[in-house]
Motif scaffolding. Structure first.
Motif, short mmCIF file in Angstrom:
data_model
loop_
_atom_site.label_atom_id
_atom_site.label_comp_id
_atom_site.label_asym_id
_atom_site.label_seq_id
_atom_site.Cartn_x
_atom_site.Cartn_y
_atom_site.Cartn_z
N GLU A 1 0.94 -1.17 0.04
CA GLU A 1 -0.20 0.16 0.00
C GLU A 1 0.82 1.35 -0.05
OE1 GLU A 1 -3.42 0.06 2.62
OE2 GLU A 1 -3.22 -1.90 2.93
N ASN A 2 1.94 1.03 0.91
CA ASN A 2 2.76 2.44 0.94
C ASN A 2 3.53 2.59 -0.45
OD1 ASN A 2 4.17 4.63 2.44
ND2 ASN A 2 6.00 3.21 1.88
N PHE A 3 3.96 1.42 -1.15
CA PHE A 3 4.50 1.60 -2.23
C PHE A 3 3.56 2.33 -3.52
CE2 PHE A 3 8.27 -0.89 -1.25
CZ PHE A 3 9.26 -0.33 -2.25
N TYR B 1 0.83 10.12 -1.16
CA TYR B 1 0.26 11.18 -0.54
C TYR B 1 1.20 11.37 0.62
CZ TYR B 1 -3.40 12.70 2.52
OH TYR B 1 -4.61 13.45 3.26
N HIS B 2 2.17 10.27 0.97
CA HIS B 2 2.95 10.34 2.37
C HIS B 2 4.37 10.88 1.66
CE1 HIS B 2 4.45 6.83 0.08
NE2 HIS B 2 5.68 6.92 0.74
N CYS B 3 4.49 11.40 0.30
CA CYS B 3 5.77 11.56 -0.09
C CYS B 3 6.09 13.07 0.26
CB CYS B 3 5.79 11.78 -1.56
SG CYS B 3 5.65 10.25 -2.29
N ALA C 1 7.01 12.61 4.25
CA ALA C 1 8.09 11.71 4.59
C ALA C 1 9.19 11.67 3.89
CB ALA C 1 7.20 9.99 4.33
N HIS C 2 9.19 12.22 2.65
CA HIS C 2 10.36 12.10 1.48
C HIS C 2 10.73 13.33 1.20
CE1 HIS C 2 9.60 7.67 1.53
NE2 HIS C 2 8.51 7.64 1.09
N PRO C 3 11.32 14.20 2.14
CA PRO C 3 11.84 15.66 1.60
C PRO C 3 12.73 15.43 0.38
CG PRO C 3 12.40 15.07 3.65
CD PRO C 3 11.84 13.95 3.41
N GLN D 1 13.26 5.89 4.63
CA GLN D 1 12.10 6.54 5.10
C GLN D 1 10.93 5.67 5.02
OE1 GLN D 1 12.94 9.71 2.63
NE2 GLN D 1 14.00 10.72 3.93
N ASP D 2 10.67 4.78 3.79
CA ASP D 2 9.65 4.02 3.89
C ASP D 2 9.65 2.97 4.80
OD1 ASP D 2 8.01 5.28 1.85
OD2 ASP D 2 9.34 4.53 0.18
N LYS D 3 10.64 2.38 5.29
CA LYS D 3 10.52 1.34 6.09
C LYS D 3 10.30 1.81 7.41
CE LYS D 3 14.20 -1.05 8.64
NZ LYS D 3 13.75 -2.28 9.15
FE FE Z 1 7.39 6.39 0.01
#
Ligand code: FE
Ligand code: FES
Length: 443
Positions: A207-209, A213-215, A218-220, A371-373
């Motif tokens: 789901e995260n992959f 929306y989380h980028c 969570a992912h600067p 970050q995803d982990k």
């Molecule tokens: Fe991600």
């Protein structure tokens, strides 16, 4: 009212069907689907054997007799090159047909595969070689290795556990093999392979992959270096308009044929999922690197950078991000109900200098996957709480919402034998939706 078919089921399966039937469309799954070992066991028995996954790159078994051990849905398999042609690669369960010992204990190379226990030997094509050891009256032809379904597509080795129930992989090969070759995946070598063992159910990892929306939070780094992320991470009409301008100008540079290159099959029990899309990285960036400048040699016979990223989906749990000068393969391999092995493999052109510094090449996806982990493990921790209840997906999470619906329908069908309705996209595709932006029909 009693459900058709359900009354015939044992109570534990009936309970799962009840949970599926209570699912609220467009919401995350019930806790049990992320946490219950019994549901993972059902998936292991019913759902995983039907999935094709990328398991290796053909360059890992580059000479006849070379073999490697891999894990796939809780099974250990041996991938072996048995001949010199590009497709002469087979895979077997790593189980001796004498009394069941592990056959290979480490990667290696040989004329035969020899069991370490009583030294039965097998041809690279799987047949028992040491026939003289077999007691009289038993046909050695029935003692060959147990085959794993194998398919080589554009230099990638795809495997699936049960050849009898796997969907046909030909449509996937027809749709994306040309794209993989165009990106140079077939004539690449592995630069770095790294694992990110994640303490979370495989569906949370997937789901995260599948959403960005989380980028933004969570992912600067990823957010800063990709034009498209600004659009899919926020409901922002202005950013969507700006992105459309970026798309239009890229379209005019690369031409119609390249721009429209894409494919999508949502998959199901009888169809393998695949996808291919192209999009510009944006803002004149040539590749997915910290400053957008090249980090390796051009792949796929290109003579210049077009600043595009090509994404591929190969089955449910394998994906590729391919820039002009390197590609990253993502593999998600469920290990237990709350553990998923995530592997990233960076591919570069096979003629790239062996001394090349890998750090600028691995930077983007390494920093992003670390970050995803973390966010996925935090997600899993929260879902373990007694306070967890399913929550609503937003229109930036159309893909995970679609997946949940498809997954539940498939599990229900596998448990009850009753046909489930086809899943439907629940969110309209907008400029800022979370679907890939170019040339991918999603409805
Ligand atoms: Fe991600
Ligand atoms: Fe393999 Fe006996 S178990 S030779």
């Amino acid at each position: 009212m009693e459900r058709a078919g359900a009354s015939r089921l044992p109570p534990e399966l009936n309970a799962v069907v009840e949970l599926i039937d209570q699912y609220r469309l467009g919401w995350s799954l019930d806790q049990a689907f992320y946490n219950d070992p019994a549901i993972f066991e059902l998936e292991r028995r019913l759902w995983f054997p039907r999935q094709w996954s990328v398991i290796a790159h053909a360059s890992e078994v580059d000479e006849k007799g070379r073999y490697i051990i891999r894990h796939l849905y809780g099974e250990e398999i041996v991938v072996v090159r048995f001949g010199d042609a590009a497709d002469d690669i087979a895979a077997y369960y790593n189980v001796c047909t004498h009394r069941g010992s592990r056959l290979c204990t480490k990667d290696g190379k040989g004329r035969l595969l020899v069991c370490p226990y009583h030294a039965w030997s097998f041809k690279l094509t799987g047949e028992l070689q040491s026939k003289q050891e077999v007691p009289e009256g038993i046909d050695p032809a029935n003692l060959g290795l147990h085959k794993v379904a194998t398919r080589i597509v554009g230099g990638l080795v795809l495997c699936g556990l049960d050849p009898d129930v796997l969907p046909d992989a030909q449509p996937l090969a027809d749709a994306i093999e040309g794209g993989l070759r165009q990106q140079g995946i077939d004539r690449s070598r592995i630069l770095v392979r790294k694992s990110y063992p994640t303490k979370a159910n495989w569906k949370l990892v997937l789901e995260n992959f599948s959403e960005c929306y989380h980028c933004r939070p969570a992912h600067p780094e990823y957010f800063r270096t990709n034009g498209y992320v600004k659009v899919v991470a926020m409901r922002d009409e202005a950013a969507a308009v700006e992105w459309q301008r970026e798309l239009d100008s890229w379209h005019s540079v690369i031409g119609d044929a390249e721009f429209k290159k894409g494919a999508w099959e949502a998959g199901g029990l009888d169809k393998v999922q695949y996808g291919m899309y192209r999009k510009p990285i944006g803002s004149g960036r040539k590749t997915l690197s910290d400053d957008g400048e090249p980090v390796s040699r051009l792949m796929g016979g290109r003579s210049e950078y077009d600043g595009g990223e090509t994404g591929f989906r190969l089955g449910r749990l394998s994906m590729i991000s391919s820039a002009n000068d390197y590609a990253t393969l993502f593999q998600m391999i469920p290990r237990s109900v709350n553990e998923t092995d995530v592997y990233l493999t960076w591919l570069v052109d096979k003629d790239v200098d062996v001394d090349i510094n890998p750090d600028p090449i691995t930077w983007m996806w390494d920093v992003t996957t670390i970050q995803d982990k973390k966010i996925t493990e935090d997600n899993a921790d929260g879902i373990r709480s007694r306070a967890y209840r399913p929550g609503p997906y937003t229109d930036l999470e159309a893909q995970p919402a679609f997946f949940c619906q498809a997954y539940l329908g498939e599990m229900r069908e596998l448990i009850t034998g009753e046909k489930s309705p086809a899943p439907v996209w629940q969110f309209p595709s907008k400029g800022y939706s979370s679907q890939p932006t170019c040339a991918v029909p999603v409805s």
